[in-house]
Design a protein around this motif. Structure first.
Motif, PDB file in Angstrom:
ATOM      1  N   LEU A 142      29.477  84.155  75.377  1.00 47.56           N
ATOM      2  CA  LEU A 142      29.610  84.780  74.012  1.00 47.56           C
ATOM      3  C   LEU A 142      28.588  85.269  73.138  1.00 47.56           C
ATOM      4  CD1 LEU A 142      32.393  82.332  71.887  1.00 47.56           C
ATOM      5  CD2 LEU A 142      32.395  84.809  73.472  1.00 47.56           C
ATOM      6  N   GLY A 143      27.432  85.670  74.057  1.00 47.85           N
ATOM      7  CA  GLY A 143      25.695  86.604  74.192  1.00 47.85           C
ATOM      8  C   GLY A 143      24.815  85.252  72.752  1.00 47.85           C
ATOM      9  N   ILE A 144      25.454  83.973  72.764  1.00 44.85           N
ATOM     10  CA  ILE A 144      24.565  83.216  72.506  1.00 44.85           C
ATOM     11  C   ILE A 144      23.774  82.446  73.156  1.00 44.85           C
ATOM     12  CG2 ILE A 144      24.463  81.470  71.418  1.00 44.85           C
ATOM     13  CD1 ILE A 144      27.405  81.769  69.908  1.00 44.85           C
ATOM     14  N   ALA A 145      21.991  82.742  73.278  1.00 47.05           N
ATOM     15  CA  ALA A 145      21.454  82.553  74.230  1.00 47.05           C
ATOM     16  C   ALA A 145      20.782  80.679  73.843  1.00 47.05           C
ATOM     17  CB  ALA A 145      19.883  83.101  74.521  1.00 47.05           C
ATOM     18  N   ASP A 146      21.000  80.615  72.974  1.00 48.70           N
ATOM     19  CA  ASP A 146      20.517  79.158  72.507  1.00 48.70           C
ATOM     20  C   ASP A 146      21.668  78.614  72.848  1.00 48.70           C
ATOM     21  OD1 ASP A 146      18.929  76.791  72.203  1.00 48.70           O
ATOM     22  OD2 ASP A 146      18.709  77.256  69.901  1.00 48.70           O
ATOM     23  N   PRO A 147      21.592  76.772  73.579  1.00 43.36           N
ATOM     24  CA  PRO A 147      22.449  75.967  73.757  1.00 43.36           C
ATOM     25  C   PRO A 147      22.687  75.362  72.971  1.00 43.36           C
ATOM     26  CG  PRO A 147      20.510  75.224  75.469  1.00 43.36           C
ATOM     27  CD  PRO A 147      21.106  76.985  74.926  1.00 43.36           C
ATOM     28  N   TRP A 148      21.776  75.025  71.804  1.00 43.01           N
ATOM     29  CA  TRP A 148      22.112  74.346  70.680  1.00 43.01           C
ATOM     30  C   TRP A 148      23.114  74.912  69.762  1.00 43.01           C
ATOM     31  CZ3 TRP A 148      21.578  68.981  71.120  1.00 43.01           C
ATOM     32  CH2 TRP A 148      20.726  68.786  72.064  1.00 43.01           C
ATOM     33  N   VAL A 149      22.633  75.953  69.272  1.00 47.62           N
ATOM     34  CA  VAL A 149      23.807  77.145  68.821  1.00 47.62           C
ATOM     35  C   VAL A 149      25.243  77.256  68.982  1.00 47.62           C
ATOM     36  CG1 VAL A 149      23.470  79.420  67.628  1.00 47.62           C
ATOM     37  CG2 VAL A 149      21.142  78.681  67.473  1.00 47.62           C
ATOM     38  N   ALA A 150      25.647  77.215  70.243  1.00 45.47           N
ATOM     39  CA  ALA A 150      26.681  77.423  71.298  1.00 45.47           C
ATOM     40  C   ALA A 150      27.155  76.169  70.707  1.00 45.47           C
ATOM     41  CB  ALA A 150      26.419  78.011  72.345  1.00 45.47           C
ATOM     42  N   LEU A 151      26.917  75.048  70.599  1.00 40.34           N
ATOM     43  CA  LEU A 151      27.521  73.929  70.528  1.00 40.34           C
ATOM     44  C   LEU A 151      27.376  73.102  69.461  1.00 40.34           C
ATOM     45  CD1 LEU A 151      27.354  70.958  71.456  1.00 40.34           C
ATOM     46  CD2 LEU A 151      25.323  70.270  71.232  1.00 40.34           C
ATOM     47  N   ALA A 152      27.069  74.355  68.500  1.00 38.17           N
ATOM     48  CA  ALA A 152      27.102  73.626  66.806  1.00 38.17           C
ATOM     49  C   ALA A 152      28.631  74.496  66.327  1.00 38.17           C
ATOM     50  CB  ALA A 152      26.109  74.334  66.183  1.00 38.17           C
ATOM     51  N   TYR A 153      28.747  75.041  66.626  1.00 37.40           N
ATOM     52  CA  TYR A 153      29.327  76.679  67.094  1.00 37.40           C
ATOM     53  C   TYR A 153      30.637  75.851  67.698  1.00 37.40           C
ATOM     54  CZ  TYR A 153      27.663  80.802  65.127  1.00 37.40           C
ATOM     55  OH  TYR A 153      27.273  82.153  64.431  1.00 37.40           O
ATOM     56  N   LEU A 154      30.333  75.302  68.250  1.00 31.90           N
ATOM     57  CA  LEU A 154      31.992  74.189  68.807  1.00 31.90           C
ATOM     58  C   LEU A 154      32.181  73.608  68.330  1.00 31.90           C
ATOM     59  CD1 LEU A 154      33.499  74.438  71.767  1.00 31.90           C
ATOM     60  CD2 LEU A 154      31.596  73.322  72.554  1.00 31.90           C
ATOM     61  N   LEU A 155      31.003  72.797  67.873  1.00 36.05           N
ATOM     62  CA  LEU A 155      31.592  71.280  66.929  1.00 36.05           C
ATOM     63  C   LEU A 155      31.903  71.850  65.895  1.00 36.05           C
ATOM     64  CD1 LEU A 155      28.630  68.981  68.379  1.00 36.05           C
ATOM     65  CD2 LEU A 155      30.448  68.090  68.450  1.00 36.05           C
ATOM     66  N   CYS A 156      32.122  72.628  65.351  1.00 39.37           N
ATOM     67  CA  CYS A 156      32.008  73.318  64.377  1.00 39.37           C
ATOM     68  C   CYS A 156      34.278  73.848  64.536  1.00 39.37           C
ATOM     69  CB  CYS A 156      31.688  74.549  63.111  1.00 39.37           C
ATOM     70  SG  CYS A 156      29.958  74.691  62.564  1.00 39.37           S
ATOM     71  N   ILE A 157      34.378  74.355  65.625  1.00 40.50           N
ATOM     72  CA  ILE A 157      35.806  74.487  65.786  1.00 40.50           C
ATOM     73  C   ILE A 157      36.451  73.659  66.292  1.00 40.50           C
ATOM     74  CG2 ILE A 157      37.019  75.934  67.517  1.00 40.50           C
ATOM     75  CD1 ILE A 157      34.899  77.498  67.930  1.00 40.50           C
ATOM     76  N   ILE A 158      35.532  72.202  66.878  1.00 37.57           N
ATOM     77  CA  ILE A 158      36.728  71.141  67.229  1.00 37.57           C
ATOM     78  C   ILE A 158      36.559  70.907  66.277  1.00 37.57           C
ATOM     79  CG2 ILE A 158      36.109  68.930  68.738  1.00 37.57           C
ATOM     80  CD1 ILE A 158      34.994  70.597  70.827  1.00 37.57           C
ATOM     81  N   SER A 159      35.588  70.812  64.880  1.00 40.63           N
ATOM     82  CA  SER A 159      36.225  69.228  63.776  1.00 40.63           C
ATOM     83  C   SER A 159      37.200  70.497  63.286  1.00 40.63           C
ATOM     84  CB  SER A 159      34.885  69.419  63.453  1.00 40.63           C
ATOM     85  OG  SER A 159      34.699  70.289  62.450  1.00 40.63           O
ATOM     86  N   ALA A 160      37.120  71.353  62.731  1.00 40.40           N
ATOM     87  CA  ALA A 160      38.859  72.167  62.039  1.00 40.40           C
ATOM     88  C   ALA A 160      39.843  72.239  62.893  1.00 40.40           C
ATOM     89  CB  ALA A 160      38.005  73.673  62.164  1.00 40.40           C
ATOM     90  N   LEU A 161      39.524  71.600  63.957  1.00 40.93           N
ATOM     91  CA  LEU A 161      40.958  71.250  64.669  1.00 40.93           C
ATOM     92  C   LEU A 161      40.777  69.849  64.781  1.00 40.93           C
ATOM     93  CD1 LEU A 161      40.585  73.351  68.325  1.00 40.93           C
ATOM     94  CD2 LEU A 161      42.060  73.681  66.300  1.00 40.93           C
ATOM     95  N   PHE A 162      40.447  68.491  64.875  1.00 40.81           N
ATOM     96  CA  PHE A 162      40.844  67.102  64.340  1.00 40.81           C
ATOM     97  C   PHE A 162      41.065  67.602  62.819  1.00 40.81           C
ATOM     98  CE2 PHE A 162      39.303  63.662  62.673  1.00 40.81           C
ATOM     99  CZ  PHE A 162      39.429  62.590  63.325  1.00 40.81           C
ATOM    100  N   CYS A 163      40.276  68.413  61.896  1.00 46.89           N
ATOM    101  CA  CYS A 163      40.451  68.091  60.215  1.00 46.89           C
ATOM    102  C   CYS A 163      42.394  68.254  60.028  1.00 46.89           C
ATOM    103  CB  CYS A 163      39.625  68.988  60.065  1.00 46.89           C
ATOM    104  SG  CYS A 163      38.111  67.862  59.673  1.00 46.89           S
TER     105      CYS A 163
END
Length: 58
Positions: free
Chosen positions: A2-23
Motif C-alpha cells: 500500500l505504498g508504505i515502505a517501512d514494515p513497522w509502520v505497516a505493522l502498526a496500521y495492521l494491528l490498529c485494524i485488528i484491534s478495532a475488529l476485536f473490539c
C-alpha cells in the motif's frame, strides 16, 4: 504494501485494524449481557424508600 515502505509502520496500521475488529466483535458478543456490578432491584427499592423517608423528615 500500500505504498508504505517501512514494515513497522505497516505493522502498526495492521494491528490498529485488528484491534478495532476485536473490539467490535467483543462488543457484539457482550451486548446486553447482565451486568455483574449492577445492584439488585430489592436494594434499589430499599434505598429509594429510605431516601423518601429522610426527605420527609427534613
Amino acid at each position: 504494501m500500500l505504498g508504505i515502505a517501512d514494515p513497522w509502520v505497516a505493522l502498526a496500521y495492521l494491528l490498529c485494524i485488528i484491534s478495532a475488529l476485536f473490539c467490535l466483535i467483543w462488543g457484539i458478543l457482550k451486548w446486553n449481557k447482565d451486568d455483574p456490578d449492577s445492584e439488585p432491584e430489592d436494594e434499589i427499592r430499599h434505598w429509594a424508600e429510605e431516601e423518601d423517608r429522610v426527605e420527609e423528615e427534613l
